[in-house]
Design a protein around this motif. Structure first.
Motif, PDB file in Angstrom:
ATOM      1  N   ASP A  21      58.977  54.336 -44.888  1.00 17.54           N
ATOM      2  CA  ASP A  21      60.346  54.692 -44.506  1.00 17.54           C
ATOM      3  C   ASP A  21      61.248  54.755 -45.732  1.00 17.54           C
ATOM      4  OD1 ASP A  21      62.566  55.130 -42.711  1.00 17.54           O
ATOM      5  OD2 ASP A  21      63.140  53.047 -43.053  1.00 17.54           O
ATOM      6  N   LEU A  22      61.102  53.789 -46.635  1.00 16.33           N
ATOM      7  CA  LEU A  22      61.972  53.699 -47.813  1.00 16.33           C
ATOM      8  C   LEU A  22      61.704  54.821 -48.812  1.00 16.33           C
ATOM      9  CD1 LEU A  22      64.021  51.958 -49.498  1.00 16.33           C
ATOM     10  CD2 LEU A  22      61.994  50.864 -50.510  1.00 16.33           C
ATOM     11  N   TRP A 108      53.607  56.995 -36.585  1.00 14.84           N
ATOM     12  CA  TRP A 108      54.723  57.692 -37.223  1.00 14.84           C
ATOM     13  C   TRP A 108      55.046  59.015 -36.547  1.00 14.84           C
ATOM     14  CZ3 TRP A 108      52.227  56.596 -42.638  1.00 14.84           C
ATOM     15  CH2 TRP A 108      52.465  55.266 -42.976  1.00 14.84           C
ATOM     16  N   ILE A 109      54.041  59.727 -36.083  1.00 11.10           N
ATOM     17  CA  ILE A 109      54.308  60.968 -35.350  1.00 11.10           C
ATOM     18  C   ILE A 109      54.835  60.645 -33.961  1.00 11.10           C
ATOM     19  CG2 ILE A 109      53.196  63.011 -34.342  1.00 11.10           C
ATOM     20  CD1 ILE A 109      51.400  63.062 -36.848  1.00 11.10           C
ATOM     21  N   ASN A 110      54.409  59.512 -33.429  1.00  9.59           N
ATOM     22  CA  ASN A 110      54.845  58.935 -32.158  1.00  9.59           C
ATOM     23  C   ASN A 110      53.903  59.376 -31.031  1.00  9.59           C
ATOM     24  OD1 ASN A 110      56.328  58.042 -29.779  1.00  9.59           O
ATOM     25  ND2 ASN A 110      58.076  57.804 -31.151  1.00  9.59           N
ATOM     26  N   GLN A 148      63.479  57.641 -38.159  1.00 11.89           N
ATOM     27  CA  GLN A 148      63.018  56.289 -37.823  1.00 11.89           C
ATOM     28  C   GLN A 148      64.208  55.531 -37.267  1.00 11.89           C
ATOM     29  OE1 GLN A 148      63.198  52.800 -38.759  1.00 11.89           O
ATOM     30  NE2 GLN A 148      61.559  52.553 -37.283  1.00 11.89           N
ATOM     31  N   GLU A 149      64.183  55.278 -35.961  1.00  8.40           N
ATOM     32  CA  GLU A 149      65.291  54.599 -35.310  1.00  8.40           C
ATOM     33  C   GLU A 149      65.174  53.090 -35.518  1.00  8.40           C
ATOM     34  OE1 GLU A 149      67.601  56.319 -34.162  1.00  8.40           O
ATOM     35  OE2 GLU A 149      66.740  58.283 -33.749  1.00  8.40           O
ATOM     36  N   ASN A 150      66.290  52.404 -35.439  1.00  7.13           N
ATOM     37  CA  ASN A 150      66.276  50.947 -35.576  1.00  7.13           C
ATOM     38  C   ASN A 150      65.456  50.274 -34.477  1.00  7.13           C
ATOM     39  OD1 ASN A 150      67.872  51.018 -37.852  1.00  7.13           O
ATOM     40  ND2 ASN A 150      69.781  50.872 -36.710  1.00  7.13           N
ATOM     41  N   THR A 151      65.215  50.991 -33.402  1.00  4.83           N
ATOM     42  CA  THR A 151      64.406  50.453 -32.308  1.00  4.83           C
ATOM     43  C   THR A 151      62.922  50.452 -32.641  1.00  4.83           C
ATOM     44  OG1 THR A 151      64.236  52.648 -31.309  1.00  4.83           O
ATOM     45  CG2 THR A 151      66.063  51.237 -30.593  1.00  4.83           C
ATOM     46  N   GLY A 152      62.573  51.075 -33.760  1.00  2.00           N
ATOM     47  CA  GLY A 152      61.168  51.177 -34.135  1.00  2.00           C
ATOM     48  C   GLY A 152      60.525  52.489 -33.760  1.00  2.00           C
ATOM     49  N   VAL A 156      57.988  61.777 -37.140  1.00  2.00           N
ATOM     50  CA  VAL A 156      57.657  62.407 -38.415  1.00  2.00           C
ATOM     51  C   VAL A 156      56.934  63.714 -38.119  1.00  2.00           C
ATOM     52  CG1 VAL A 156      56.468  62.147 -40.619  1.00  2.00           C
ATOM     53  CG2 VAL A 156      57.491  60.146 -39.517  1.00  2.00           C
ATOM     54  N   GLY A 157      57.437  64.801 -38.658  1.00  6.75           N
ATOM     55  CA  GLY A 157      56.920  66.124 -38.331  1.00  6.75           C
ATOM     56  C   GLY A 157      55.604  66.466 -38.987  1.00  6.75           C
ATOM     57  N   GLN A 158      55.317  65.841 -40.133  1.00  9.18           N
ATOM     58  CA  GLN A 158      54.032  66.099 -40.779  1.00  9.18           C
ATOM     59  C   GLN A 158      53.735  64.996 -41.793  1.00  9.18           C
ATOM     60  OE1 GLN A 158      52.473  69.903 -43.130  1.00  9.18           O
ATOM     61  NE2 GLN A 158      52.352  70.054 -40.905  1.00  9.18           N
TER      62      GLN A 158
END
Length: 288
Positions: A21-22, A108-110, A148-152, A156-158
């Protein structure tokens, strides 16, 4: 020097998420098993004539074929890509759901988006080869989404997964990135004129960081990060594997149709990634 890597045997999910994320990337040390490295390097050695005789077929122009694998290049400097490499043997099929990275890609893609492989290849690049600077969070391209929401919750598109098949150090044409640029609202100066990719080697550009890898290391980066590669100045060739994961709704880059042999060789999980939305035919339609 700040640490931007995690050992594959000591994966801390929270730390991996934090670094990804960073910075927009994370390196997983020792992410590829020695047996898999040996098999991939042997396949390259066995097909070296295609590298020496690469016809430099750009973009969607047809290249030479090795069964269902196509030789290809995006530019003369890019080297030889063995596209659709999953058709080349069991080691490349194993990479589809490789345990080092697949759970991170799914997260990450969800899971709500599912997952597919947009592109899969082996790249072999010789002396003076490079890739120009491209991408960045400001570009309005769907697969450059990064949220990346604070909810976790991630979106991510790719995700590009690069495996180092040999050491990649100074002068070897390493991947270069601008850490944090996946969240930038401003284009890189080299891309400020609506340019998707600069023709100059990315390693020479403002803000770039070379990511040196040892054999077996795995680099995971969002395609949204501004990246490219440095020019290779050393003799020899750089060898990498590259699998690019996206939501299941994004079709594969060159729309290779999986062979019957490939589909039959995959398990259910692999098949759901390679053919996430199976084709539908009218009842009276028959295809060979």
């Amino acid at each position: 020097m700040s640490q931007d890597w995690i050992d594959a045997n000591e994966q801390d999910e929270y730390l991996i998420d934090y670094l990804f994320d960073l910075n927009g990337y994370v390196v997983i040390k020792n992410g590829l098993a020695n047996q898999d490295l040996d098999e991939m390097n042997q396949w390259i050695d066995n097909h070296w004539q295609y590298i020496e005789g690469n016809r430099h077929n750009k973009n969607e122009d047809q290249g030479q074929w090795i069964g269902h694998v196509e030789t290809h290049t995006y530019s003369d400097a890019d080297g030889c890509n063995f596209q659709n490499i999953i058709e080349a043997g069991s080691v490349f099929r194993r990479l589809i759901t490789y345990p080092t990275w697949i759970k991170h890609c799914r997260r990450w893609i969800n899971p709500v988006n599912g997952i597919s492989i947009h592109e899969n290849l082996i790249n072999v690049r010789g002396q003076s080869g490079y890739i120009g600077i491209h991408c960045g969070g400001a570009l309005p391209i769907c697969y450059l989404t990064f949220r990346q929401e604070n909810t976790g919750e991630w979106m991510v598109g790719q995700i590009n997964v690069i495996g180092a098949l040999q050491d990649i150090g100074p002068g070897d044409g390493a991947t270069t990135v601008i850490p944090g640029s996946h969240k930038s609202a401003m284009r890189h100066p080299k891309l400020s004129d609506q340019t998707y990719r600069s023709d100059d080697a990315a390693g020479n550009q403002f803000g770039m960081k070379e990511l040196h890898l040892q054999t077996g290391d795995v680099l995971m980066l969002t395609d949204a990060i501004t990246h490219g590669s440095a020019a290779r100045t050393n003799p020899g060739h750089r060898r990498i594997s590259l699998y690019r994961y996206s939501p299941r709704f994004l079709r594969s880059r060159f729309h290779y149709v999986p062979s019957k042999e490939l589909l039959l060789s995959l398990d259910d999980e692999q098949r759901s990634i390679i053919q996430p939305i199976p084709p539908r035919f009218a009842p009276a339609t028959f295809l060979d």
